[in-house]
Design a protein around this motif. Structure first.
Motif, PDB file in Angstrom:
ATOM      1  N   ALA A   1       1.033  -1.006   0.072  1.00  0.00           N
ATOM      2  CA  ALA A   1      -0.143  -0.175   0.144  1.00  0.00           C
ATOM      3  C   ALA A   1       0.617   1.324  -0.108  1.00  0.00           C
ATOM      4  O   ALA A   1       0.585   2.058  -0.778  1.00  0.00           O
ATOM      5  CB  ALA A   1      -1.210  -0.087   0.987  1.00  0.00           C
ATOM      6  N   PHE A   2       1.835   1.590   0.532  1.00  0.00           N
ATOM      7  CA  PHE A   2       2.535   2.375   1.003  1.00  0.00           C
ATOM      8  C   PHE A   2       3.329   3.097  -0.115  1.00  0.00           C
ATOM      9  O   PHE A   2       3.029   4.251  -0.600  1.00  0.00           O
ATOM     10  CB  PHE A   2       4.311   2.174   1.425  1.00  0.00           C
ATOM     11  CG  PHE A   2       4.814   3.320   1.803  1.00  0.00           C
ATOM     12  CD1 PHE A   2       3.687   3.820   3.328  1.00  0.00           C
ATOM     13  CD2 PHE A   2       5.634   3.826   1.758  1.00  0.00           C
ATOM     14  CE1 PHE A   2       4.839   4.965   3.530  1.00  0.00           C
ATOM     15  CE2 PHE A   2       6.289   4.977   1.594  1.00  0.00           C
ATOM     16  CZ  PHE A   2       5.993   6.087   2.717  1.00  0.00           C
ATOM     17  N   PRO A   3       3.687   2.293  -1.561  1.00  0.00           N
ATOM     18  CA  PRO A   3       4.075   2.697  -2.449  1.00  0.00           C
ATOM     19  C   PRO A   3       2.555   3.535  -3.563  1.00  0.00           C
ATOM     20  O   PRO A   3       3.788   4.632  -4.191  1.00  0.00           O
ATOM     21  CB  PRO A   3       4.479   2.036  -3.759  1.00  0.00           C
ATOM     22  CG  PRO A   3       6.017   1.002  -2.635  1.00  0.00           C
ATOM     23  CD  PRO A   3       4.405   0.924  -1.388  1.00  0.00           C
TER      24      PRO A   3
ATOM     25  N   ALA B   1      -5.003  -8.594   2.486  1.00  0.00           N
ATOM     26  CA  ALA B   1      -5.957  -8.077   2.375  1.00  0.00           C
ATOM     27  C   ALA B   1      -5.746  -6.259   3.483  1.00  0.00           C
ATOM     28  O   ALA B   1      -5.868  -5.455   3.490  1.00  0.00           O
ATOM     29  CB  ALA B   1      -7.347  -8.882   4.103  1.00  0.00           C
ATOM     30  N   GLY B   2      -4.677  -6.842   4.010  1.00  0.00           N
ATOM     31  CA  GLY B   2      -3.108  -5.693   4.721  1.00  0.00           C
ATOM     32  C   GLY B   2      -3.449  -4.887   3.874  1.00  0.00           C
ATOM     33  O   GLY B   2      -2.878  -3.909   4.567  1.00  0.00           O
ATOM     34  N   SER B   3      -3.817  -5.324   2.190  1.00  0.00           N
ATOM     35  CA  SER B   3      -2.836  -4.167   1.732  1.00  0.00           C
ATOM     36  C   SER B   3      -4.307  -2.937   1.264  1.00  0.00           C
ATOM     37  O   SER B   3      -3.866  -1.721   1.670  1.00  0.00           O
ATOM     38  CB  SER B   3      -2.190  -4.447   0.200  1.00  0.00           C
ATOM     39  OG  SER B   3      -2.158  -3.878  -0.669  1.00  0.00           O
ATOM     40  N   PRO B   4      -5.214  -3.614   0.941  1.00  0.00           N
ATOM     41  CA  PRO B   4      -6.075  -2.741   1.004  1.00  0.00           C
ATOM     42  C   PRO B   4      -6.433  -1.648   2.269  1.00  0.00           C
ATOM     43  O   PRO B   4      -6.468  -0.319   2.617  1.00  0.00           O
ATOM     44  CB  PRO B   4      -8.274  -3.280   0.752  1.00  0.00           C
ATOM     45  CG  PRO B   4      -7.013  -5.274   1.070  1.00  0.00           C
ATOM     46  CD  PRO B   4      -5.874  -4.827   1.002  1.00  0.00           C
TER      47      PRO B   4
ATOM     48  N   ASP C   1     -11.609  -3.408  -1.921  1.00  0.00           N
ATOM     49  CA  ASP C   1     -10.105  -4.803  -2.063  1.00  0.00           C
ATOM     50  C   ASP C   1     -10.233  -4.922  -1.260  1.00  0.00           C
ATOM     51  O   ASP C   1      -9.746  -6.438  -0.611  1.00  0.00           O
ATOM     52  CB  ASP C   1      -8.488  -3.888  -2.149  1.00  0.00           C
ATOM     53  CG  ASP C   1      -7.698  -4.837  -2.551  1.00  0.00           C
ATOM     54  OD1 ASP C   1      -8.114  -5.645  -2.812  1.00  0.00           O
ATOM     55  OD2 ASP C   1      -6.645  -4.171  -3.128  1.00  0.00           O
ATOM     56  N   MET C   2     -10.569  -4.713   0.056  1.00  0.00           N
ATOM     57  CA  MET C   2     -10.146  -5.270   1.372  1.00  0.00           C
ATOM     58  C   MET C   2     -10.968  -6.528   2.080  1.00  0.00           C
ATOM     59  O   MET C   2     -11.312  -7.419   2.373  1.00  0.00           O
ATOM     60  CB  MET C   2     -10.635  -4.516   2.955  1.00  0.00           C
ATOM     61  CG  MET C   2     -10.334  -4.649   3.987  1.00  0.00           C
ATOM     62  SD  MET C   2     -10.495  -3.305   5.369  1.00  0.00           S
ATOM     63  CE  MET C   2     -11.443  -1.989   4.670  1.00  0.00           C
ATOM     64  N   ILE C   3     -12.705  -6.377   1.397  1.00  0.00           N
ATOM     65  CA  ILE C   3     -13.168  -7.415   1.053  1.00  0.00           C
ATOM     66  C   ILE C   3     -13.154  -8.529   0.169  1.00  0.00           C
ATOM     67  O   ILE C   3     -12.967  -9.470   0.420  1.00  0.00           O
ATOM     68  CB  ILE C   3     -14.960  -6.836   0.749  1.00  0.00           C
ATOM     69  CG1 ILE C   3     -15.174  -6.046   2.163  1.00  0.00           C
ATOM     70  CG2 ILE C   3     -15.781  -7.876   0.725  1.00  0.00           C
ATOM     71  CD1 ILE C   3     -16.733  -5.212   1.915  1.00  0.00           C
ATOM     72  N   ALA C   4     -12.571  -8.410  -0.510  1.00  0.00           N
ATOM     73  CA  ALA C   4     -13.180  -9.081  -2.199  1.00  0.00           C
ATOM     74  C   ALA C   4     -11.365 -10.262  -1.729  1.00  0.00           C
ATOM     75  O   ALA C   4     -11.443 -11.231  -2.152  1.00  0.00           O
ATOM     76  CB  ALA C   4     -12.512  -7.875  -3.218  1.00  0.00           C
ATOM     77  N   ARG C   5     -10.342  -9.706  -1.129  1.00  0.00           N
ATOM     78  CA  ARG C   5      -9.388 -10.791  -0.987  1.00  0.00           C
ATOM     79  C   ARG C   5      -9.863 -11.742   0.135  1.00  0.00           C
ATOM     80  O   ARG C   5      -9.125 -12.903  -0.679  1.00  0.00           O
ATOM     81  CB  ARG C   5      -8.151  -9.934  -0.518  1.00  0.00           C
ATOM     82  CG  ARG C   5      -8.135  -8.718  -0.795  1.00  0.00           C
ATOM     83  CD  ARG C   5      -6.322  -8.455  -0.787  1.00  0.00           C
ATOM     84  NE  ARG C   5      -5.841  -7.368  -2.003  1.00  0.00           N
ATOM     85  CZ  ARG C   5      -4.477  -6.460  -1.876  1.00  0.00           C
ATOM     86  NH1 ARG C   5      -3.732  -7.239  -1.225  1.00  0.00           N
ATOM     87  NH2 ARG C   5      -3.756  -5.232  -2.144  1.00  0.00           N
TER      88      ARG C   5
END
Length: 505
Positions: free
Chosen positions: A34-36, A151-154, A311-315
């Motif tokens: 997520a940071f980039p 899911a950590g990314s979204p 995205d958080m729900i999709a993963r």
């Protein structure tokens, strides 16, 4: 004497402390991915501050992403040597140092070094160990665990997008970089949760094996010195060959280059290298595109939050679907469809003329993006297995870093050339649809080829003629060996000694 099970490494527990490890991977992977993307909030202002073009400012994210992926083999080697915990802690320290240093940069080149290389390398030391250690803690529930960790990314992106805008409004981009450097130090805390599994039992087996090898080498050298001069020359030649083989084995211990002979791995590698040419550019330019068409800063940042929430729900949902008995045996097809679906969203993005259209695009893009990311490493582990996964991740990431590096700058060049964002979205969509189609066709070929080879192997095992022919050939070889004269007796003894040495080792 050591206990009977001293040399055995316990199997994946599929739970217990593994869920704490998943939480640590959730944080570590979240920052790595997520940071980039979240840092793109500052691009418009940094571009005005330094007076750079779209393509020049896009190199900041590109270098960071390329370093994160390109340093994969280094990260894999460090994990094999020291384990996941110290590598992730070191990565967190590098991330903090890179962002704090970036706050004092006076040129875009210095930003490339501090944000791109130093922070990107720190994120690489967070990403690979987190993915690897999940494979050690989970087997049956691995798709679900990977989906939850990914899911950590979204979640991080959903948090970082409005947070970065808030920090910029109150502290400017330099003060924001200082605060973000402190926030990234939380990766060290996540790494502390990565407790090694089976670490106490492994050295016993290694020590016993090394002692056996040393004793065996001493015995072989002693016997060789007692032989005649021609035999000494033969043994010296073989010792040199064994030394060469030992060097290759040391290299393969960290990176298994025999994977390039694996058909499924090559298909995955080619498809992913092509896919990443258009994977990250739409996220990097989504907020600048919204600002370009007249949408205010907070609404533009909120588009990334919408994408991240979906995205958080999709993963995790994708992880549960991929773990089902209908999808998991043919998970490669599901992965191919997700990539093509992602590309179709980008192709339709230019049709969105206002903020409502961009919200709809962000929803579908978040769904497609989450589906791809949830299965990105699970499909690789499905192809090569858990034992070779560490090497596979390192080799894949270093191959992908070239297209990851070029993707956003090519998109920025298209924007600078035509003065319109739609050509960038069309390019990314076409590339990803092509990659998804390629993977679907080649995986279909691979599945059928593997089934055909398995069928032939079973037929050969069940055929008594092939077994009889093999036994006859072995008996004939033994007879020919027995007919050799007494002058070949030393060679036979040498051959038997080498055979015993190999078997003993």
């Amino acid at each position: 004497p050591p206990p009977a099970n001293a040399g055995r490494v316990p199997g994946p527990p599929d739970g217990g402390w593994g869920w704490v490890v998943v939480f640590g991977a959730f944080i570590s992977i979240g920052f790595a991915y997520a940071f980039p993307k979240g840092i793109a909030i500052f691009f418009k202002e940094i571009q005005d501050f330094f007076g750079t073009s779209y393509s020049e400012i896009a190199w900041v994210s590109s270098i960071m992403l390329a370093t994160t992926y390109g340093a994969g083999p280094i990260s894999s080697i460090l994990v094999n040597r020291y384990g996941s915990r110290p590598v992730v802690i070191l990565g967190g320290l590098l991330c903090g140092i890179g962002m704090v240093s970036a706050a004092f940069c006076t040129s875009i080149l210095q930003l490339y070094i501090c944000v791109g290389f130093i922070t990107g390398f720190g994120l690489a030391l967070n990403l690979q160990p987190s993915v690897i250690i999940i494979g050690k803690y989970f087997l049956k529930r691995r798709p679900i665990a990977n989906g939850l960790a990914m899911a950590g990314s979204p979640v991080m992106l959903c948090t970082l997008a409005p947070l970065n805008q808030f920090l910029f409004d109150n502290f400017g981009w330099r003060g924001s970089f200082l605060i973000l450097g402190a926030i990234l130090l939380n990766c060290c805390v996540a790494g502390a949760l990565f407790r090694p599994i089976g670490a106490a039992t492994a050295p016993v087996k290694t020590q016993a094996t090394e002692e056996g090898k040393d004793a065996l080498k001493e015995e072989v050298i002693k016997d060789a010195m007692e032989m005649s001069s021609p035999m000494n020359i033969t043994m010296e030649t073989k010792t040199e060959e064994e030394g060469g083989k030992g060097c290759c084995e040391k290299v393969n211990q960290y990176l298994d280059f025999s994977l390039f002979k694996h058909r499924g791995f090559l298909i995955y590698l080619i498809g992913n290298v092509l896919m990443f040419l258009g994977f990250f550019a739409p996220i990097v330019f989504l907020a600048p595109y919204a600002k370009h068409i007249g949408i205010d800063e907070y609404s533009a940042a909120f588009l990334l939050s919408i994408l991240a929430i979906v995205d958080m729900i999709a993963r995790p949902t994708t992880g549960i679907i991929a773990n089902s008995k209908w999808v998991r045996p043919r998970i490669q097809y599901f992965f191919s469809f997700s990539i093509a679906f992602n590309g179709a969203c980008h192709l339709l993005c230019p049709l969105a003329s206002g903020y409502t259209g961009l919200v709809v695009y962000s929803i579908f893009f978040g769904l497609a993006f989450g589906m791809v990311c949830a299965m990105l490493f699970e499909t690789l582990m499905d192809l090569v297995g858990a034992a070779r996964f560490t090497s596979a991740v390192g080799l894949v990431t270093i191959a992908e870093c070239c297209t990851i590096l070029l993707g956003p700058p090519i998109g920025g060049t298209l924007i600078d050339t035509f003065g319109d964002y739609k050509y960038m979205f069309i390019k990314c969509g076409a590339v990803m649809v092509l990659a998804g189609t390629f993977l679907f066709i080649m995986n279909y070929y691979n599945y059928h080829t593997v089934a055909k080879e398995e069928k032939e192997r079973k037929a050969k095992e069940e055929d008594p003629k092939s077994v009889r022919t093999e036994n006859e050939g072995r008996n004939n070889w033994n007879k020919e060996t027995a007919q050799d004269g007494p002058e070949l007796e030393p060679l036979r003894e040498e051959r038997e000694g080498l055979k015993k040495e190999v078997n003993g080792t």
